[in-house]
Structure formats: structure tokens, C-alpha cells
Design an enzyme around this catalytic site. Structure first.
Site, PDB file in Angstrom:
ATOM      1  N   ASP A  45       0.791  -1.150   0.126  1.00 22.53           N
ATOM      2  CA  ASP A  45       0.091  -0.093  -0.068  1.00 22.53           C
ATOM      3  C   ASP A  45       0.895   0.964  -0.136  1.00 22.53           C
ATOM      4  O   ASP A  45       2.005   1.062   0.032  1.00 22.53           O
ATOM      5  CB  ASP A  45      -1.163  -0.014   1.109  1.00 22.53           C
ATOM      6  N   LYS A  67      -5.199   2.630  -0.455  1.00 20.69           N
ATOM      7  CA  LYS A  67      -6.118   3.452  -1.031  1.00 20.69           C
ATOM      8  C   LYS A  67      -5.463   4.592  -1.908  1.00 20.69           C
ATOM      9  O   LYS A  67      -4.224   5.032  -1.361  1.00 20.69           O
ATOM     10  CB  LYS A  67      -6.853   4.522   0.049  1.00 20.69           C
ATOM     11  N   MET A 178      -1.390   8.991  12.898  1.00 21.27           N
ATOM     12  CA  MET A 178      -2.729   9.152  12.759  1.00 21.27           C
ATOM     13  C   MET A 178      -3.391  10.151  13.551  1.00 21.27           C
ATOM     14  O   MET A 178      -4.811  10.091  13.521  1.00 21.27           O
ATOM     15  CB  MET A 178      -3.662   7.748  12.779  1.00 21.27           C
TER      16      MET A 178
HETATM   17  N1  SAH Z   1       3.062   0.384  10.928  1.00 17.13           N
HETATM   18  C1  SAH Z   1       3.308   1.846  10.871  1.00 17.13           C
HETATM   19  C2  SAH Z   1       1.974   2.821  11.227  1.00 17.13           C
HETATM   20  C3  SAH Z   1       0.725   2.662  10.370  1.00 17.13           C
HETATM   21  S1  SAH Z   1      -0.359   3.735  10.948  1.00 17.13           S
HETATM   22  C4  SAH Z   1       4.448   2.158  11.347  1.00 17.13           C
HETATM   23  O1  SAH Z   1       5.196   1.274  12.251  1.00 17.13           O
HETATM   24  O2  SAH Z   1       5.243   3.167  11.184  1.00 17.13           O
HETATM   25  C5  SAH Z   1       0.053   4.888   9.712  1.00 17.13           C
HETATM   26  C6  SAH Z   1       0.453   6.294  10.274  1.00 17.13           C
HETATM   27  O3  SAH Z   1       1.992   6.065  10.512  1.00 17.13           O
HETATM   28  C7  SAH Z   1       0.210   7.436   9.541  1.00 17.13           C
HETATM   29  O4  SAH Z   1      -0.953   8.041   9.657  1.00 17.13           O
HETATM   30  C8  SAH Z   1       1.232   8.496  10.189  1.00 17.13           C
HETATM   31  O5  SAH Z   1       0.872   8.727  11.358  1.00 17.13           O
HETATM   32  C9  SAH Z   1       2.473   7.425  10.311  1.00 17.13           C
HETATM   33  N2  SAH Z   1       3.446   7.294   9.042  1.00 17.13           N
HETATM   34  C10 SAH Z   1       3.637   6.046   8.633  1.00 17.13           C
HETATM   35  N3  SAH Z   1       4.675   6.568   7.664  1.00 17.13           N
HETATM   36  C11 SAH Z   1       4.892   8.009   7.505  1.00 17.13           C
HETATM   37  C12 SAH Z   1       5.820   8.914   7.110  1.00 17.13           C
HETATM   38  N4  SAH Z   1       6.571   8.364   6.229  1.00 17.13           N
HETATM   39  N5  SAH Z   1       5.586  10.092   7.600  1.00 17.13           N
HETATM   40  C13 SAH Z   1       5.060  10.420   8.355  1.00 17.13           C
HETATM   41  N6  SAH Z   1       4.059   9.842   8.967  1.00 17.13           N
HETATM   42  C14 SAH Z   1       3.972   8.452   8.782  1.00 17.13           C
END
Ligand code: SAH
Length: 272
Positions: A45, A67, A178
Site C-alpha cells: 500500500d 487507498k 494518525m
Molecule cells: N505500522 C506503521 C504505522 C501505521 S499507522 C509504522 O510502524 O510506522 C499509519 C500512520 O503512520 C500514519 O497516519 C502516520 O501517522 C504514520 N506514518 C507512517 N509513515 C509515515 C511517514 N513516512 N511520514 C509520516 N508519518 C508516517
């Protein structure tokens, strides 16, 4: 369908639920790269690194389950079903996820779906955005003399009063994933429970990408600051004194250490 003894055994594939890190290929682990190299199918995704997937997974069918404008996302049960379906026909299925699969990633639901279907599955941890994205903006979640704890919380739904109170009283660094949409509820909620109005807050959008941008404010200004800057998801919100260590433009390492020392001195003065 009944299997007769004379039928060949069904080809059983396997699944790898792999963390892809925050978006930069350089932050894929060696184990994730190896999984991609041997993948027959990759389900990815937009949060997972995907620009070079064709190169990293040369033999794989690439399926975007996320999405994107004009595309319907596949829901979680649909993703679970795709993993099982492809593995059942003998494929090595790699589910490449943003960050770490077990940090708000629903990776555990995919693992349970594999277990339920008798599909062998392994999990490859990833570099989570909750730590890596602040780091890319120069913000350490802990720093000796400033804080020795951090909390990572999902802002997908508003926090309840108990959560806001405990977070505000716990101290330390608060990291919200998020959290762009719920910031107008979370920031005043933390202030209501006693977190100082001047507590610095950073919002890092699209971390670890060329479009990374950091917006810095304080607990009482950040909602307006975010609105003014037009902050959008994906973004990581960091609340706490460590935000003062954020890179200011191209500050050199020496300047950062100097700033950290001055900050440490200010804090210990404040504490006495
Ligand atoms: N499993 C993921 C998080 C999933 S929830 C992890 O460990 O990073 C999705 C959220 O992660 C997004 O809404 C945002 O808050 C954050 N996120 C993930 N990648 C990001 C990025 N490159 N820059 C900023 N926020 C990010």
C-alpha cells in the site's frame, strides 16, 4: 472438495508479513529485501516503499491494496483473503507494510488469518515511523536529562478523558500516529489535564521522503499552526521537550550538541 489419496498434495505456499519502514528504500531491512527478492506476489500500500518494487521483487505480481485516488482500497478481510488465496496456490506471498507490521499495522490480523488457514507465515519487523520519522527531523524520542520515556498512541479515534489525563500526567515524549485529524481534540485535551501550554510540538509530514516537512509550535498554538501550514496525513506528531532538539534547517552536529547541552542545563535549573 474432497482429496483422494491419489490426488497430488496441494501446493502450499507461504506468507511473509514484512515491515517496509517509513517509505525510504534505504530503511528496508536485509530480511525484507530477501523476502521481496523471493516473492511471487507482493501486496503493498502507499505507506510502504513501493517506487522500486518491480526491481526489488523482479519475479512478483505486484498488487496495490491501498487507498489511492480513483482506486478502491481492499479492506482488511479482503487483504487476508488475498494472502491466503495466493499462498494456497503455492505462492510466496509478501505483505509489505509501512513501518513495522505490529505498530498499528494490523499485521497480527494477517498472521492470525494465515494460522487459521494453515499457511506458514513469518513476520519481518520493520523500522517504525513512530521513531524513524522524528529522527529524520532531528528529534530523538529520548535524551539523557530531558526524558527517559516515550509513549506511542494512535490518534485514529479521539482519546478519551482517562487517556488524556494519564498521558498528560505520565510526562515524557508523546508520539501520535494518525493524529492529524484528532489533533484539535488531543492538544487541548492534554492542556486541560495539566500539560504546559508552552510544551513544544512537532508535526512531521511525509517523513524520510524528499517532501518531508516539519511544523513546530507549542501545545497552545499547534492546532492553528497546523491549519495555517495545511498539514496533511501521513504525519507523525511529537509532543515534548525533545522537540527543542529538532534540526533547525542545516544545523551542524556540533550546534545540535551545544543546543542539547544548553537545554539540559535549562531543564536541570528548572528542576531545582
Ligand atoms: N505500522 C506503521 C504505522 C501505521 S499507522 C509504522 O510502524 O510506522 C499509519 C500512520 O503512520 C500514519 O497516519 C502516520 O501517522 C504514520 N506514518 C507512517 N509513515 C509515515 C511517514 N513516512 N511520514 C509520516 N508519518 C508516517
Amino acid at each position: 472438495m474432497m482429496l483422494r489419496m491419489t490426488d497430488p498434495a496441494p501446493a502450499l505456499g507461504r506468507a511473509t508479513i514484512a515491515g517496509g519502514g517509513p517509505g525510504d528504500d534505504a530503511l528496508l531491512t536485509a530480511a525484507a529485501l530477501e523476502a521481496l527478492r523471493t516473492a511471487d506476489v507482493v501486496l503493498y500500500d502507499r505507506l510502504a516503499p513501493h517506487d522500486r518494487l518491480a526491481e526489488l521483487a523482479p519475479d512478483a505480481e505486484l498488487i496495490d491494496v491501498g487507498k489511492r485516488p480513483g482506486h478502491h482500497p481492499v479492506d482488511q478481510s479482503g487483504i487476508n483473503a488475498l494472502i491466503v488465496e495466493h499462498a494456497r496456490r503455492g505462492a510466496h506471498v509478501v505483505r509489505l507494510k509501512g513501518g513495522d507490521p505490529y505498530v498499528f499495522g494490523r499485521g497480527s490480523e494477517e498472521v492470525l488469518a494465515c494460522h487459521a488457514a494453515g499457511i506458514p507465515v513469518v513476520v519481518v519487523p520493520g523500522v517504525t515511523s513512530s521513531i524513524a520519522v522524528p529522527a529524520a527531523a532531528g528529534i530523538p524520542l529520548t535524551h539523557r536529562g530531558i526524558t527517559r520515556l516515550f509513549t506511542v498512541v494512535s490518534g485514529h479515534a479521539p482519546l478519551d478523558e482517562d487517556e488524556l489525563e494519564h498521558l498528560a500526567k505520565l510526562g515524557g515524549t508523546i508520539v501520535v500516529l494518525m493524529g492529524v485529524n484528532t489533533l484539535p481534540q488531543i492538544a487541548p485535551g492534554l492542556a486541560r489535564h495539566g500539560l504546559g501550554a508552552g510544551t513544544p510540538v512537532a508535526i512531521i509530514e511525509r517523513g524520510c521522503s524528499p517532501e518531508q516537512r516539519t511544523t513546530i509550535g507549542s501545545l497552545d498554538s499547534i492546532v492553528v499552526d497546523a491549519h495555517t501550514a495545511g498539514v496533511a496525513s501521513p504525519a507523525v506528531v511529537v509532543i515534548g521537550e525533545v522537540v527543542r532538539l529538532a534540526y533547525a534547517g542545516d544545523a551542524t552536529a556540533a550546534e545540535l550538541v551545544d543546543r542539547a547541552e544548553r537545554l539540559g542545563a535549562t531543564l536541570s535549573t528548572a528542576a531545582t
